[in-house]
Enzyme design. Structure first.
Site, mmCIF file in Angstrom:
data_model
loop_
_atom_site.group_PDB
_atom_site.id
_atom_site.type_symbol
_atom_site.label_atom_id
_atom_site.label_comp_id
_atom_site.label_asym_id
_atom_site.label_seq_id
_atom_site.Cartn_x
_atom_site.Cartn_y
_atom_site.Cartn_z
ATOM 1 N N GLY A 50 0.757 -1.231 0.000
ATOM 2 C CA GLY A 50 0.000 0.000 0.000
ATOM 3 C C GLY A 50 0.791 1.288 0.000
ATOM 4 O O GLY A 50 1.752 1.447 0.719
ATOM 5 N N SER A 51 0.383 2.144 -0.838
ATOM 6 C CA SER A 51 0.769 3.543 -0.837
ATOM 7 C C SER A 51 -0.334 4.255 -1.590
ATOM 8 O O SER A 51 -0.757 3.800 -2.649
ATOM 9 C CB SER A 51 2.105 3.772 -1.540
ATOM 10 O OG SER A 51 2.297 5.164 -1.732
#
Length: 140
Positions: free
Chosen positions: A65-66
């Site tokens: 995740g980003s």
């Protein structure tokens, strides 16, 4: 062989998506992991470093995740370096947002489908066609 997949986001409605499947063996972060100008996997720790996602059917076992992943995918679409289609084991809303924005900008977008990890491995390195109804089949 034919698979019926869940369509997470349809691609361009005027054509089927086709390409050789690049089945990643590990999750990837698009931010810092994929060069948005070339489509090359640049994460030094990723097993598929050096492979290119551009024009491939990208099978993702997961993402790291980003919130910048959507921007990287948007840049890939704009640069003409996006995957031909994206296969996900589970929907990733942040990544899909990049495709939604690209479509709103009027750019050609690849479809995104849900495909289980086992099926992703079965079609690795094979040329496939993804039709608009979410059917995935081996190409000619």
């Amino acid at each position: 062989m034919e698979l019926s997949c869940d369509v997470l986001l349809p691609g361009d409605q005027d054509r089927d998506a086709e390409g050789v499947v690049l089945a990643l063996s590990a999750p990837i972060s698009f931010w810092g992991g994929v060069d948005p100008k070339t489509g090359d996997i640049i994460d030094a720790r990723h097993p598929q470093r050096g492979e290119c996602v551009a024009g491939r059917v990208l099978a993702l076992p997961g993402t790291i995740g980003s919130s910048s992943a959507s921007a990287v995918l948007l840049e890939l679409v704009h640069a003409g370096k996006a995957p031909a289609a994206i296969l996900m084991t589970e929907p990733d809303a942040i990544l899909l947002l990049g495709l939604v924005v690209a479509r709103e900008m009027g750019w050609a977008t690849p479809p995104a489908l849900r495909v289980g990890a086992q099926d992703q491995r079965r079609i690795a390195d094979r040329r496939v066609v993804v039709d608009r109804q979410g059917r995935l089949s081996l190409a000619g």
